[in-house]
Design a protein around this motif. Structure first.
Motif, PDB file in Angstrom:
ATOM      1  N   LEU A   1       0.830  -1.216   0.000  1.00 10.68           N
ATOM      2  CA  LEU A   1       0.000   0.000   0.000  1.00 10.68           C
ATOM      3  C   LEU A   1       0.858   1.257   0.000  1.00 10.68           C
ATOM      4  CD1 LEU A   1      -3.069  -0.765   2.295  1.00 10.68           C
ATOM      5  CD2 LEU A   1      -2.929  -0.787  -0.189  1.00 10.68           C
ATOM      6  N   LEU A   2       1.956   1.259   0.733  1.00 10.46           N
ATOM      7  CA  LEU A   2       2.851   2.417   0.706  1.00 10.46           C
ATOM      8  C   LEU A   2       3.450   2.590  -0.693  1.00 10.46           C
ATOM      9  CD1 LEU A   2       4.741   2.159   4.136  1.00 10.46           C
ATOM     10  CD2 LEU A   2       2.881   3.710   3.523  1.00 10.46           C
ATOM     11  N   ALA A   3       3.753   1.473  -1.351  1.00 15.44           N
ATOM     12  CA  ALA A   3       4.267   1.536  -2.727  1.00 15.44           C
ATOM     13  C   ALA A   3       3.235   2.167  -3.650  1.00 15.44           C
ATOM     14  CB  ALA A   3       4.630   0.138  -3.208  1.00 15.44           C
ATOM     15  N   LEU A   4       1.970   1.783  -3.480  1.00 13.31           N
ATOM     16  CA  LEU A   4       0.889   2.358  -4.300  1.00 13.31           C
ATOM     17  C   LEU A   4       0.729   3.864  -4.094  1.00 13.31           C
ATOM     18  CD1 LEU A   4      -2.021  -0.250  -4.076  1.00 13.31           C
ATOM     19  CD2 LEU A   4      -0.940   0.587  -6.169  1.00 13.31           C
ATOM     20  N   MET A   5       1.074   4.327  -2.905  1.00 15.72           N
ATOM     21  CA  MET A   5       0.920   5.740  -2.579  1.00 15.72           C
ATOM     22  C   MET A   5       2.118   6.587  -3.029  1.00 15.72           C
ATOM     23  SD  MET A   5      -2.034   5.983  -1.256  1.00 15.72           S
ATOM     24  CE  MET A   5      -1.916   7.703  -0.789  1.00 15.72           C
ATOM     25  N   THR A   6       3.146   5.949  -3.579  1.00 18.52           N
ATOM     26  CA  THR A   6       4.375   6.649  -3.938  1.00 18.52           C
ATOM     27  C   THR A   6       4.414   6.980  -5.424  1.00 18.52           C
ATOM     28  OG1 THR A   6       5.507   5.379  -2.203  1.00 18.52           O
ATOM     29  CG2 THR A   6       6.910   6.516  -3.802  1.00 18.52           C
ATOM     30  N   PRO A   7       4.718   8.243  -5.797  1.00 20.06           N
ATOM     31  CA  PRO A   7       4.854   8.587  -7.222  1.00 20.06           C
ATOM     32  C   PRO A   7       5.839   7.641  -7.906  1.00 20.06           C
ATOM     33  CG  PRO A   7       4.912  10.564  -5.876  1.00 20.06           C
ATOM     34  CD  PRO A   7       4.935   9.411  -4.927  1.00 20.06           C
ATOM     35  N   ILE A   8       5.568   7.300  -9.155  1.00 17.88           N
ATOM     36  CA  ILE A   8       6.271   6.211  -9.837  1.00 17.88           C
ATOM     37  C   ILE A   8       7.785   6.399  -9.922  1.00 17.88           C
ATOM     38  CG2 ILE A   8       5.928   7.035 -12.205  1.00 17.88           C
ATOM     39  CD1 ILE A   8       5.410   3.408 -11.080  1.00 17.88           C
ATOM     40  N   THR A   9       8.237   7.623 -10.240  1.00 16.03           N
ATOM     41  CA  THR A   9       9.686   7.848 -10.329  1.00 16.03           C
ATOM     42  C   THR A   9      10.328   7.721  -8.961  1.00 16.03           C
ATOM     43  OG1 THR A   9       9.401   9.322 -12.232  1.00 16.03           O
ATOM     44  CG2 THR A   9      11.487   9.463 -11.054  1.00 16.03           C
ATOM     45  N   LEU A  10       9.691   8.289  -7.958  1.00 10.16           N
ATOM     46  CA  LEU A  10      10.211   8.197  -6.590  1.00 10.16           C
ATOM     47  C   LEU A  10      10.247   6.737  -6.133  1.00 10.16           C
ATOM     48  CD1 LEU A  10      11.220   9.469  -3.969  1.00 10.16           C
ATOM     49  CD2 LEU A  10       8.823   9.875  -3.320  1.00 10.16           C
ATOM     50  N   TYR A  11       9.261   5.964  -6.533  1.00 13.86           N
ATOM     51  CA  TYR A  11       9.232   4.550  -6.166  1.00 13.86           C
ATOM     52  C   TYR A  11      10.420   3.805  -6.778  1.00 13.86           C
ATOM     53  CZ  TYR A  11       7.503  -0.211  -5.428  1.00 13.86           C
ATOM     54  OH  TYR A  11       7.381  -1.524  -5.053  1.00 13.86           O
ATOM     55  N   ASP A  12      10.704   4.070  -8.061  1.00  6.02           N
ATOM     56  CA  ASP A  12      11.885   3.476  -8.697  1.00  6.02           C
ATOM     57  C   ASP A  12      13.155   3.858  -7.943  1.00  6.02           C
ATOM     58  OD1 ASP A  12      10.679   2.044 -10.734  1.00  6.02           O
ATOM     59  OD2 ASP A  12      11.016   3.556 -12.289  1.00  6.02           O
ATOM     60  N   VAL A  13      13.248   5.122  -7.584  1.00  5.68           N
ATOM     61  CA  VAL A  13      14.420   5.640  -6.865  1.00  5.68           C
ATOM     62  C   VAL A  13      14.572   4.938  -5.515  1.00  5.68           C
ATOM     63  CG1 VAL A  13      15.229   7.702  -5.617  1.00  5.68           C
ATOM     64  CG2 VAL A  13      14.567   7.865  -8.024  1.00  5.68           C
ATOM     65  N   GLU A  14      13.484   4.827  -4.779  1.00  2.00           N
ATOM     66  CA  GLU A  14      13.531   4.174  -3.464  1.00  2.00           C
ATOM     67  C   GLU A  14      13.922   2.702  -3.589  1.00  2.00           C
ATOM     68  OE1 GLU A  14      10.266   6.976  -1.095  1.00  2.00           O
ATOM     69  OE2 GLU A  14       9.713   4.939  -1.698  1.00  2.00           O
ATOM     70  N   GLU A  15      13.431   2.049  -4.638  1.00  2.00           N
ATOM     71  CA  GLU A  15      13.772   0.650  -4.863  1.00  2.00           C
ATOM     72  C   GLU A  15      15.249   0.486  -5.237  1.00  2.00           C
ATOM     73  OE1 GLU A  15      11.713  -2.625  -4.841  1.00  2.00           O
ATOM     74  OE2 GLU A  15      11.470  -1.188  -3.229  1.00  2.00           O
ATOM     75  N   LEU A  16      15.769   1.399  -6.051  1.00  2.00           N
ATOM     76  CA  LEU A  16      17.190   1.354  -6.405  1.00  2.00           C
ATOM     77  C   LEU A  16      18.056   1.551  -5.164  1.00  2.00           C
ATOM     78  CD1 LEU A  16      17.070   3.421  -9.723  1.00  2.00           C
ATOM     79  CD2 LEU A  16      17.762   1.019  -9.547  1.00  2.00           C
ATOM     80  N   LYS A  17      17.665   2.499  -4.319  1.00  2.00           N
ATOM     81  CA  LYS A  17      18.424   2.753  -3.087  1.00  2.00           C
ATOM     82  C   LYS A  17      18.360   1.535  -2.165  1.00  2.00           C
ATOM     83  CE  LYS A  17      20.783   5.583  -0.422  1.00  2.00           C
ATOM     84  NZ  LYS A  17      22.125   6.044  -0.844  1.00  2.00           N
ATOM     85  N   ARG A  18      17.159   0.959  -2.014  1.00  2.00           N
ATOM     86  CA  ARG A  18      17.004  -0.228  -1.177  1.00  2.00           C
ATOM     87  C   ARG A  18      17.890  -1.359  -1.679  1.00  2.00           C
ATOM     88  NH1 ARG A  18      15.164  -4.848  -1.887  1.00  2.00           N
ATOM     89  NH2 ARG A  18      14.271  -4.345  -3.913  1.00  2.00           N
TER      90      ARG A  18
END
Length: 319
Positions: A80-97
């Motif tokens: 659900l937090l992933a769904l609430m995250t803008p798509i580019t920011l989500y990619d960025v957060e996943e790359l950092k993770r």
């Protein structure tokens, strides 16, 4: 970011204020009404969810993401937090993770960088620097090594030729170069593979792959598997697969995330969330064609609880 091949569409009678109040009610007091939260968030598109987030703060004076974190847990919270995250920011957060802490999620790095367009990569680079104060390239360099690092750095520049032009003589020359860099010699000139696969446009590469088969009498993927190993092999195979069919590549990633013992929830969530408004209809069709079973039935048999409910909705039905 909604595309016409997505399974998630915007609500036609959308009212951000009403949704914000319902969400607050679902999380207030003892217990949480998970079904109410799911019903709202999976039936809105990304831009509507962003509007709900802003309205929630403006009308209730609380941060919706923080409230979701405090009320939910585990994989259900994560999706659900992933769904609430803008798509580019989500990619960025996943790359950092994928790069922080001990160990690296190489599959995540490869998947995102091999499948995004130049424009998407540029937005990722800008957002990454803004979020973390360091560049994506700097983090890739510090977290990976050798030719695998060079391939990721090349992809992260977002500088692939994106024209449709095919130079027939150049395609034959590229195919010959790849053959000479691998099958024809002792040892492998990995840099030659990187140069061709990371910079040429899709139509040109499809011609190169055809020419390669004529010269080598085998598919380019077979040569990559026999000439490379480990993360470099995975990265180059991902590039070839994305050039041929990005949705088939995503279907394969989804299948591998669920087959065998245990589920790779990070990959499953990332793909379901990031593609549900873009090309999930085509990914589902490729999944069924490739594996003889629907994506929906795979998710149903491999997940449980509220987490499953969300993923099945993102899947858009059993077809």
């Amino acid at each position: 970011m909604a595309g016409n091949r997505g399974t998630i569409r915007g609500a036609s009678n959308f009212n951000a204020n009403e949704d914000a109040q319902k969400l607050r009610k679902a999380m207030k007091g003892l217990g949480t009404d998970e079904d109410a939260i799911i019903d709202i968030l999976v039936n809105r598109n990304l831009s509507q969810r962003q509007e709900i987030k802003m309205t929630y703060k403006a009308t209730i004076g609380r941060d919706l993401m923080n409230d979701l974190k405090s009320e939910l847990g585990g994989k259900f919270e994560k999706v659900l937090l992933a769904l609430m995250t803008p798509i580019t920011l989500y990619d960025v957060e996943e790359l950092k993770r994928a790069m922080k802490g001990a160990g690296t999620d190489e599959g995540c790095l490869i998947e995102i960088l091999a499948s995004r367009t130049n424009e998407e990569i540029r937005r990722i680079n800008e957002t990454y620097k803004h979020q973390y104060g360091t560049t994506l390239e700097e983090d890739i360099v510090s977290d990976t090594s050798s030719m695998f690092r060079r391939v990721l750095v090349s992809l992260a520049t977002g500088n692939r030729d994106e024209s449709n032009y095919v130079d027939e003589s150049q395609a034959k020359q590229d195919a010959e170069c790849l053959y000479e860099a691998g099958e024809k010699r002792w040892g492998t000139d990995e840099a030659q593979f990187m140069t061709v696969l990371c910079t040429r446009n899709r139509n040109h590469l499809l011609r190169v792959f055809d020419e390669y088969r004529k010269i080598a009498d085998k598919d380019i993927t077979e040569s990559i598997k026999s000439e490379m190993s480990g993360d470099l092999e995975d990265a180059l195979l991902a590039i070839v697969k994305c050039m041929r069919s990005r949705t088939a590549y995503f279907a394969e990633r989804l299948y591998k995330s669920m087959k065998g013992i245990g589920t790779d929830d990070d990959t499953l969530i990332r793909l379901m969330v990031s593609r549900c408004e873009i090309d999930m209809i085509d990914i589902k069709a490729d999944f069924k064609r490739m594996y003889g079973k629907s994506l929906y039935s795979f998710i149903k048999g491999d997940t449980s609880g509220d987490y499953r409910k969300v993923l099945l909705h993102l899947c858009g039905g059993d077809d």
